[in-house]
Enzyme design. Sequence first.
Site, PDB file in Angstrom:
ATOM      1  N   CYS A 102       0.805  -1.225   0.000  1.00  0.00           N
ATOM      2  CA  CYS A 102       0.000   0.000   0.000  1.00  0.00           C
ATOM      3  C   CYS A 102       0.839   1.277   0.000  1.00  0.00           C
ATOM      4  O   CYS A 102       0.329   2.349  -0.318  1.00  0.00           O
ATOM      5  CB  CYS A 102      -0.941   0.006   1.200  1.00  0.00           C
ATOM      6  SG  CYS A 102      -1.960  -1.475   1.323  1.00  0.00           S
ATOM      7  N   HIS A 119      -2.968   6.883   2.070  1.00  0.00           N
ATOM      8  CA  HIS A 119      -3.416   5.595   1.535  1.00  0.00           C
ATOM      9  C   HIS A 119      -4.881   5.395   1.899  1.00  0.00           C
ATOM     10  O   HIS A 119      -5.279   5.541   3.054  1.00  0.00           O
ATOM     11  CB  HIS A 119      -2.565   4.459   2.094  1.00  0.00           C
ATOM     12  CG  HIS A 119      -3.170   3.111   1.869  1.00  0.00           C
ATOM     13  ND1 HIS A 119      -3.628   2.700   0.621  1.00  0.00           N
ATOM     14  CD2 HIS A 119      -3.433   2.086   2.724  1.00  0.00           C
ATOM     15  CE1 HIS A 119      -4.123   1.477   0.725  1.00  0.00           C
ATOM     16  NE2 HIS A 119      -4.028   1.089   1.976  1.00  0.00           N
ATOM     17  N   ASN A 134     -10.225  -0.090  -1.033  1.00  0.00           N
ATOM     18  CA  ASN A 134      -8.775  -0.125  -0.843  1.00  0.00           C
ATOM     19  C   ASN A 134      -8.152  -0.731  -2.092  1.00  0.00           C
ATOM     20  O   ASN A 134      -8.265  -1.927  -2.338  1.00  0.00           O
ATOM     21  CB  ASN A 134      -8.442  -0.959   0.406  1.00  0.00           C
ATOM     22  CG  ASN A 134      -6.959  -1.039   0.682  1.00  0.00           C
ATOM     23  OD1 ASN A 134      -6.122  -0.737  -0.166  1.00  0.00           O
ATOM     24  ND2 ASN A 134      -6.619  -1.467   1.885  1.00  0.00           N
TER      25      ASN A 134
END
EC number: 2.3.1.180
Length: 315
Positions: free
Chosen positions: A113, A241, A271
Amino acid sequence: MNGSRIAAVGHYQPAKVLTNEDLAGLVDTSDEWIRSRVGIHTRHIAGPDEPVDELAAHAAAKALATAGLAPGDIDLVLVATSTAIDRSPNMAARVAARLGIPGPAAMDVNVVCAGFTHALATADHTLRAGAATRALVIGADKMSEVTDWSDRTTCVLVGDGAGAAVVEACPDGVEPGIAPVLWGSVPEMGHAVRIEGQPPRFAQEGQSVYRWATTQLPPLARQACERAGLTPEDLAAVVLHQANLRIIEPLAQKIGAVNAVVARDVTESGNTSAASIPLAFSKLVEQGAVSKGDPVLLFGFGGNLSYAGQVVRCP
């Protein structure tokens, strides 16, 4: 060593949208349960005929077009991804082939990530050293391919997509548009976020990640601002993120960026791992939420409990 700047950005998401109601037909969940816990409403899911490099190439082509550049103007391609199923050729080489980029250095960066901000720093360092003149930096992930769709704790989180930036060396006399990176990791806690096994599957220890992100990262994000010679109050936008709205909102508040737009693309994209920061940043630029030259904090965190952040000037 004049530094570098972002010349243009672009993003791409697959056409298929998966809603919370759709997920309620797959696992024991509901729209209310998902929204209250992670803030996600929808996510985009790539089909079996849409590999990671295709997502990446679409985003990169958009960034190139926005910059008014041709494939031959690029001499470095970096793709941040953790969902490349094949080991070779890497995603960067495949993207270069798709776009017709002749003879670039082509490398993948796997920091999950935090991959895009690591790759952006790597491109900046490379251009500062004079080893390249113009780079394509891409974050692309197909999280749907490494997800157990019977596990409601993870399948509600993920989405697919890509974001890209054209990064170029600054001419003499032009102030750099990418500030020094602040990066690091907590390798002994690498088990907290994993993509492991055969077939590979995404898993995480949600509470551990939440506590780490909301308590340990705010001072690090402020240090990234200090490296740019700014305070959090100077920021026009914060792009973290896009893991979970319950992480993004308290983290942004603790950083102290009181005048900044806070990216909340997680609500509609889920995500998307390494894609999340360039995807959200590109949308802010496209929507006019930030203006040319504005200082924007990009801060990635997650897998390996790695982090990387830098202040960039908006293209």
